[in-house]
Design an enzyme around this catalytic site. Sequence first.
Site, PDB file in Angstrom:
ATOM      1  N   ASP A 115      -7.219   1.125  12.188  1.00 56.95           N
ATOM      2  CA  ASP A 115      -8.606   0.242  11.601  1.00 56.95           C
ATOM      3  C   ASP A 115      -9.311  -0.026  13.062  1.00 56.95           C
ATOM      4  O   ASP A 115     -10.527  -0.102  12.691  1.00 56.95           O
ATOM      5  CB  ASP A 115      -7.969  -1.047  11.218  1.00 56.95           C
ATOM      6  CG  ASP A 115      -7.380  -0.675   9.919  1.00 56.95           C
ATOM      7  OD1 ASP A 115      -6.218  -0.252  10.031  1.00 56.95           O
ATOM      8  OD2 ASP A 115      -8.132  -0.939   8.951  1.00 56.95           O
ATOM      9  N   GLN A 137       0.786  -1.203  -0.003  1.00 59.85           N
ATOM     10  CA  GLN A 137      -0.193   0.044   0.000  1.00 59.85           C
ATOM     11  C   GLN A 137       0.973   1.453  -0.005  1.00 59.85           C
ATOM     12  O   GLN A 137       0.394   2.214  -0.562  1.00 59.85           O
ATOM     13  CB  GLN A 137      -0.970  -0.096   1.412  1.00 59.85           C
ATOM     14  CG  GLN A 137      -1.909  -0.801   1.164  1.00 59.85           C
ATOM     15  CD  GLN A 137      -1.759  -2.303   2.021  1.00 59.85           C
ATOM     16  OE1 GLN A 137      -0.527  -2.680   2.029  1.00 59.85           O
ATOM     17  NE2 GLN A 137      -2.673  -2.913   2.717  1.00 59.85           N
TER      18      GLN A 137
HETATM   19  O1  MRU Z   1      -5.655  -3.746   4.569  1.00 55.54           O
HETATM   20  P1  MRU Z   1      -5.715  -2.472   4.328  1.00 55.54           P
HETATM   21  O2  MRU Z   1      -5.041  -1.675   3.069  1.00 55.54           O
HETATM   22  O3  MRU Z   1      -7.276  -2.088   4.396  1.00 55.54           O
HETATM   23  O4  MRU Z   1      -5.325  -1.426   5.730  1.00 55.54           O
HETATM   24  C1  MRU Z   1      -5.497  -0.052   5.669  1.00 55.54           C
HETATM   25  C2  MRU Z   1      -4.642   0.336   6.897  1.00 55.54           C
HETATM   26  O5  MRU Z   1      -4.300  -0.427   7.986  1.00 55.54           O
HETATM   27  C3  MRU Z   1      -4.895   1.878   7.247  1.00 55.54           C
HETATM   28  O6  MRU Z   1      -3.677   2.306   7.840  1.00 55.54           O
HETATM   29  C4  MRU Z   1      -6.149   2.085   8.011  1.00 55.54           C
HETATM   30  O7  MRU Z   1      -7.175   1.417   7.478  1.00 55.54           O
HETATM   31  C5  MRU Z   1      -6.433   3.515   8.003  1.00 55.54           C
HETATM   32  S1  MRU Z   1      -6.862   4.331   6.379  1.00 55.54           S
HETATM   33  C6  MRU Z   1      -7.402   5.711   6.575  1.00 55.54           C
END
Ligand code: MRU
Length: 326
Positions: free
Chosen positions: A223, A182
């Site tokens: 999250d 990401q």
């Molecule tokens: O697995 P993902 O890409 O959904 O994980 C995203 C994250 O861990 C982010 O840091 C979190 O969702 C905050 S997004 C504003």
Amino acid sequence: MSDAVRPIVWSGDHLRLLDQRELPARETWVECRSAADVAAAIHGMAVRGAPAIGISAAYGLALDALMGRDYDHAERVLAESRPTAVNLRWALDRMRRLPDHGASALLAEAQAIHVEDLQQNLLMGELGAALLPLKGARVLTHCNTGALATGGHGTALGVIRTAWQQGRIAQVYNTETRPWLQGARLTAWELMREGIPTKLIADGAAAHLMSREKIDWVIVGADRIAANGDTANKIGTYALAIAAKHHGAKFMVVAPSGTFDPSCPDGAHIPIEERTSIELTEYQGRALAPAGMQTWNPVFDVTPAALIDAIVSERGVSLPGEAVRG
Ligand code: MRU
């Protein structure tokens, strides 16, 4: 404000999601016409990031209502799509509380959740940026918490954006964020589009970076934040917090109130998603490990509240020792 990147678009009778699996190589869109389509897009990571998942799920309920489908079934399908980001449950609960579950009421509420998320991010951007030095700030971020992960602007990346606009930022470092990349694919794409100076580092380089250069703040999203402030975020966040403590860098978590779970007493009670081994053993069909390799692939971890110097939500900044304000 930069809100040029809008990954979630309502198009009259269906939802369009910018396919984050294809970035930065291609900008393609996934069309969703049912709650099941949205659940598949969430589980398959076409849309990801805690707030973006919640917003998309809300639109998913509206889609099934438009088709006259069963509300409870749509809610169940969406709720099961990913376990850790509580924004999903938060959005579904907010939709459930509506007195009217007709399609237009559900769509209006989904759009309200979407718009409010951007407003909250702009507010958090101001609150978080105010914690940074006035000039020359050097910050490190993890995963993608930008416009792609939210209704626009971003959470942790929103703080970085606002701080950049205020002239506070000298240098950003962003991790690759293995295994899904990401950071390398999405955060780098967002920052480079706006000319914010960033350097990509391997996840394993973060502690070494902090030992060699002054990093003022590590800034991450969340999250799920438990009642005691323990915070689940992308795998690797906990290691960054430990390294930050050791090297005297401050550690900031930025998340809207929909990410706070007061019913969850502490991090041990946060469900941690484990995903398929293929994310570790293959990349775009090429083997990264010997055939038959056993894996363990938790995609989130929990940073204890004791390692966090500030939790920023649209409701304010919680400092160590204070009740968590989310
Ligand atoms: O697995 P993902 O890409 O959904 O994980 C995203 C994250 O861990 C982010 O840091 C979190 O969702 C905050 S997004 C504003």
